[in-house]
Scaffold this active site. Structure first.
Site, PDB file in Angstrom:
ATOM      1  N   LYS A  47      -2.696  -7.860  -9.934  1.00 51.46           N
ATOM      2  CA  LYS A  47      -2.482  -7.314 -11.078  1.00 51.46           C
ATOM      3  C   LYS A  47      -1.151  -6.838 -11.260  1.00 51.46           C
ATOM      4  CE  LYS A  47      -3.718  -2.684 -12.320  1.00 51.46           C
ATOM      5  NZ  LYS A  47      -2.760  -1.741 -12.997  1.00 51.46           N
ATOM      6  N   ASN A  48      -0.783  -5.918 -10.471  1.00 51.38           N
ATOM      7  CA  ASN A  48       0.594  -5.217 -10.792  1.00 51.38           C
ATOM      8  C   ASN A  48       1.796  -6.095 -10.371  1.00 51.38           C
ATOM      9  OD1 ASN A  48      -0.662  -2.896 -11.336  1.00 51.38           O
ATOM     10  ND2 ASN A  48      -0.396  -1.813  -9.351  1.00 51.38           N
ATOM     11  N   CYS A  58      -0.160  10.046 -18.562  1.00 53.61           N
ATOM     12  CA  CYS A  58      -1.666   9.257 -18.551  1.00 53.61           C
ATOM     13  C   CYS A  58      -2.707  10.295 -17.929  1.00 53.61           C
ATOM     14  CB  CYS A  58      -1.648   8.012 -17.925  1.00 53.61           C
ATOM     15  SG  CYS A  58      -1.493   7.648 -16.247  1.00 53.61           S
ATOM     16  N   ARG A  87       4.222  10.511 -15.212  1.00 54.16           N
ATOM     17  CA  ARG A  87       4.462   9.339 -15.277  1.00 54.16           C
ATOM     18  C   ARG A  87       5.825   9.114 -16.158  1.00 54.16           C
ATOM     19  NH1 ARG A  87      -0.146   5.044 -14.342  1.00 54.16           N
ATOM     20  NH2 ARG A  87       1.428   3.965 -13.523  1.00 54.16           N
ATOM     21  N   ASP A 142      -2.753   4.149  -4.436  1.00 55.81           N
ATOM     22  CA  ASP A 142      -3.970   3.372  -5.188  1.00 55.81           C
ATOM     23  C   ASP A 142      -4.926   3.144  -4.274  1.00 55.81           C
ATOM     24  OD1 ASP A 142      -1.945   3.154  -7.328  1.00 55.81           O
ATOM     25  OD2 ASP A 142      -1.457   1.144  -6.841  1.00 55.81           O
ATOM     26  N   ARG A 184      -9.637  -2.942 -16.147  1.00 57.33           N
ATOM     27  CA  ARG A 184      -8.446  -3.083 -16.270  1.00 57.33           C
ATOM     28  C   ARG A 184      -7.670  -3.850 -15.024  1.00 57.33           C
ATOM     29  NH1 ARG A 184      -5.560   1.800 -15.879  1.00 57.33           N
ATOM     30  NH2 ARG A 184      -3.898   0.022 -15.856  1.00 57.33           N
TER      31      ARG A 184
HETATM   32  N1  EPU Z   1       8.511   8.336 -12.040  1.00 61.05           N
HETATM   33  C1  EPU Z   1       9.378   9.420 -12.543  1.00 61.05           C
HETATM   34  N2  EPU Z   1      10.407   8.564 -13.463  1.00 61.05           N
HETATM   35  C2  EPU Z   1      10.476   7.522 -13.778  1.00 61.05           C
HETATM   36  C3  EPU Z   1       9.552   6.606 -13.049  1.00 61.05           C
HETATM   37  C4  EPU Z   1       8.657   7.046 -12.129  1.00 61.05           C
HETATM   38  O1  EPU Z   1       9.581  10.583 -12.608  1.00 61.05           O
HETATM   39  O2  EPU Z   1      11.325   6.911 -14.539  1.00 61.05           O
HETATM   40  C5  EPU Z   1       7.449   9.024 -11.001  1.00 61.05           C
HETATM   41  C6  EPU Z   1       6.117   8.813 -11.731  1.00 61.05           C
HETATM   42  O3  EPU Z   1       5.959   9.638 -12.524  1.00 61.05           O
HETATM   43  C7  EPU Z   1       5.395   8.997 -10.555  1.00 61.05           C
HETATM   44  C8  EPU Z   1       6.145   8.175  -9.461  1.00 61.05           C
HETATM   45  O4  EPU Z   1       7.521   8.408  -9.888  1.00 61.05           O
HETATM   46  O5  EPU Z   1       4.870  10.082 -10.252  1.00 61.05           O
HETATM   47  C9  EPU Z   1       5.929   6.878  -8.975  1.00 61.05           C
HETATM   48  O6  EPU Z   1       6.161   5.908  -9.992  1.00 61.05           O
HETATM   49  P1  EPU Z   1       6.326   4.251 -10.088  1.00 61.05           P
HETATM   50  O7  EPU Z   1       7.254   4.126 -11.124  1.00 61.05           O
HETATM   51  O8  EPU Z   1       6.714   3.954  -8.740  1.00 61.05           O
HETATM   52  O9  EPU Z   1       5.094   3.751 -10.649  1.00 61.05           O
HETATM   53  P2  EPU Z   1       4.730   2.878 -11.792  1.00 61.05           P
HETATM   54  O10 EPU Z   1       5.828   1.695 -11.788  1.00 61.05           O
HETATM   55  O11 EPU Z   1       4.551   3.608 -12.890  1.00 61.05           O
HETATM   56  C10 EPU Z   1       3.382   0.957 -10.292  1.00 61.05           C
HETATM   57  C11 EPU Z   1       2.023   0.677 -10.436  1.00 61.05           C
HETATM   58  C12 EPU Z   1       0.746   1.919 -10.059  1.00 61.05           C
HETATM   59  C13 EPU Z   1       1.227   2.503  -8.794  1.00 61.05           C
HETATM   60  C14 EPU Z   1       2.470   2.913  -8.482  1.00 61.05           C
HETATM   61  C15 EPU Z   1       2.988   3.430  -7.248  1.00 61.05           C
HETATM   62  C16 EPU Z   1       2.135  -1.051 -11.883  1.00 61.05           C
HETATM   63  C17 EPU Z   1       1.490  -1.620 -13.025  1.00 61.05           C
HETATM   64  N3  EPU Z   1       1.714   0.090 -11.651  1.00 61.05           N
HETATM   65  O12 EPU Z   1       3.145   2.296 -11.332  1.00 61.05           O
HETATM   66  O13 EPU Z   1      -0.486   1.197  -9.957  1.00 61.05           O
HETATM   67  O14 EPU Z   1       0.480   3.688  -8.514  1.00 61.05           O
HETATM   68  O15 EPU Z   1       3.376   1.906  -9.014  1.00 61.05           O
HETATM   69  O16 EPU Z   1       2.800   2.508  -6.218  1.00 61.05           O
HETATM   70  O17 EPU Z   1       2.641  -1.653 -11.245  1.00 61.05           O
HETATM   71  C18 EPU Z   1      -2.806   1.134 -10.215  1.00 61.05           C
HETATM   72  O18 EPU Z   1      -2.679  -0.083 -10.136  1.00 61.05           O
HETATM   73  O19 EPU Z   1      -3.833   1.714 -10.510  1.00 61.05           O
HETATM   74  C19 EPU Z   1      -1.556   2.070 -10.526  1.00 61.05           C
HETATM   75  C20 EPU Z   1      -1.761   3.055 -11.201  1.00 61.05           C
END
Ligand code: EPU
Length: 444
Positions: free
Chosen positions: A26-27, A122, A127, A313, A405
């Site tokens: 998915k990701n 969320c 996030r 995850d 999802r």
């Molecule tokens: N963060 C910030 N500022 C930013 C971006 C991130 O503070 O601009 C913080 C976030 O709040 C979080 C941490 O950094 O606490 C990590 O966030 P990251 O950006 O790495 O995660 P993401 O891209 O929003 C993806 C996956 C998540 C998975 C995370 C970490 C997707 C669609 N989602 O999220 O997957 O937990 O990386 O590996 O790729 C899931 O599939 O259930 C899921 C939540």
């Protein structure tokens, strides 16, 4: 598929056996879809799982003018981006799925402007998207936040050196996609190293981009012209989190099964931790893992971290296994502020877990007891289903839209492994007079 008015009824006691095949990640696929906005051409993405999140991304891209054909039977998405005219990703989609925010980078790259709804916080945490925005600003993009939208404008993007505060997956992806069409070279330091980033970079490189270093903490993108980009045909990598989920399910039920279509090197730390707990795991072919367990698992400790660390995850899944392990385990969640919502539900099933800020202390109990629980997020939902398979008696799991999802054919795959699990309307009641065998076909 996305029906909040359904529930799962689970009877425990059956060790899972047989084999299960893992779907596309998915990701990864959601980002490949966003990247398909970059070329003035047609991209074909294979191994696409049938998930509600994929449907939302189809809606987002369609709103921007992409013409999409989705063959669900074969898992093939064809995205024609020749006539992209829109630059707005509306709140109705972005609020449903944060991942749609990654259209910002490719849109700014190709259209020189974008208007994308800010994803709110969320349930699992705040996030934020500040690193995404800072990264685009460093490339010369003007970003204003107004009325819940990011308005991004850039006459010309210029390569830059960007060091992320933390290795954010989404920020790395957005910056990488925007930089493909920037003038000059961009270097992302402290980049995320997840396999999904590598899959995206491979997709972009096949398209004509010049990206080096994906999978390490430094990614270098040399900008190309839009006319250098062309359509691509690409097969999505397997979903390592789905694989970890079925490994957990087999181990939780003291079963013995083969998990097919996996990349074992994407699961190194998780496999190591399961071995530490006493599970038996063997790679029998390059992409097939044999998983079994016959003893009570042992307690262990872990801290969630960006890849290659322990994946957040899979935290809820691992905690569920630890809830009946021998001894005391300590789990530390270091990525999200609020990803322990499953603790309350596990408590209701008899687990002994104490939360102290971002630490959970789990004292293994002899067994969990089936009851009615509610999914609080995607991965917690899967964990509660596994808890239901482990528990004594019957469990009911509600709020299945979370599971839809991210898990393709979850009920059917578990049933294929022999689980006694049924997806039924929310008001459905099992009665003594009903023949349970006939109910197996109520829902797949
Ligand atoms: N963060 C910030 N500022 C930013 C971006 C991130 O503070 O601009 C913080 C976030 O709040 C979080 C941490 O950094 O606490 C990590 O966030 P990251 O950006 O790495 O995660 P993401 O891209 O929003 C993806 C996956 C998540 C998975 C995370 C970490 C997707 C669609 N989602 O999220 O997957 O937990 O990386 O590996 O790729 C899931 O599939 O259930 C899921 C939540």
């Amino acid at each position: 598929m996305q029906d909040v008015q359904e529930k799962l009824i689970i009877q425990s006691g059956k060790p899972l056996t047989g084999e299960v095949s893992i779907s596309g990640a998915k990701n990864a696929v959601l980002k490949l879809m966003a990247a398909s906005l970059l070329p003035n051409d047609i991209c074909v993405i294979k191994n696409v799982p049938e998930l509600s999140d994929v449907q939302i991304m189809i809606d987002v891209l369609s709103e921007l003018g992409a013409v999409i054909d989705y063959d669900k039977e074969y898992g093939v998405l064809t995205i024609d981006s020749k006539n992209i005219t829109g630059v707005v990703a509306s709140d109705i989609f972005v609020s449903k799925m944060r991942a749609s925010f990654v259209v910002l980078g490719p849109l700014v790259g190709r259209m020189h402007e974008a208007c994308v709804a800010m994803p709110g916080g969320c349930r699992i945490g705040e996030r934020r998207v500040d690193f995404h925005i800072k990264g685009l600003q460093a490339l010369g993009c003007q970003c204003d936040i107004k009325d819940g939208y990011v308005y991004a404008v850039a006459k010309e993007l210029k390569g830059a050196e960007i060091c992320l505060d933390i290795p954010s997956v989404g920020a790395t992806e957005n910056i990488m996609m925007a930089s493909v069409l920037a003038n000059g070279t961009t270097v992302i330091q402290n980049a995320a190293q997840e396999p999904e980033i590598v899959d995206l970079a491979n997709f972009l490189n096949t398209m004509g981009a010049k990206i080096e270093g994906a999978g390490t903490n430094q990614i270098t993108i040399t900008g190309v012209m839009q006319s250098d980009l062309h359509g691509v045909e690409h097969t999505t990598i397997p979903d390592r989190i789905e694989a970890g989920t079925y490994m957990s399910a087999v181990i939780a039920t003291k079963g013995h099964a083969f998990i097919k279509n996996i990349y074992p090197n994407h699961l190194t730390i998780f496999t190591g931790k399961l071995l530490e707990m006493g599970a038996k795991i063997k790679l029998v072919e390059p992409h097939i893992m044999e998983v079994s367990s016959d003893e009570r698992l042992e307690a262990m400790n872990f801290i969630t971290q960006p890849y290659p660390g322990f994946p957040t995850d899979l935290q809820a899944l691992a905690m569920t296994l630890l809830s009946t392990a021998n001894g005391i385990s300590v789990v530390t969640e270091s990525l999200y502020e609020n990803r322990f919502m499953h603790i309350n539900e596990l408590w209701r099933m008899g687990a002994n877990i104490r939360q102290n800020n971002n630490h959970a202390i789990i004292k293994g109990v002899d067994f969990l007891v089936g009851t009615e629980v509610v999914c609080t997020d995607l991965r917690a939902g899967a964990a509660l289903v596994i808890a239901g398979l482990m528990a004594k008696g019957e469990s009911v799991v509600k709020s299945l839209h979370h599971i839809d999802r991210g898990y393709e054919k979850f009920t059917a795959k578990l049933r294929g492994l022999g689980a006694d699990i049924m997806r039924v309307p929310i008001d459905f009641q099992l009665s003594e007079t009903v023949d349970r065998e006939n109910l197996q076909n109520v829902r797949g």
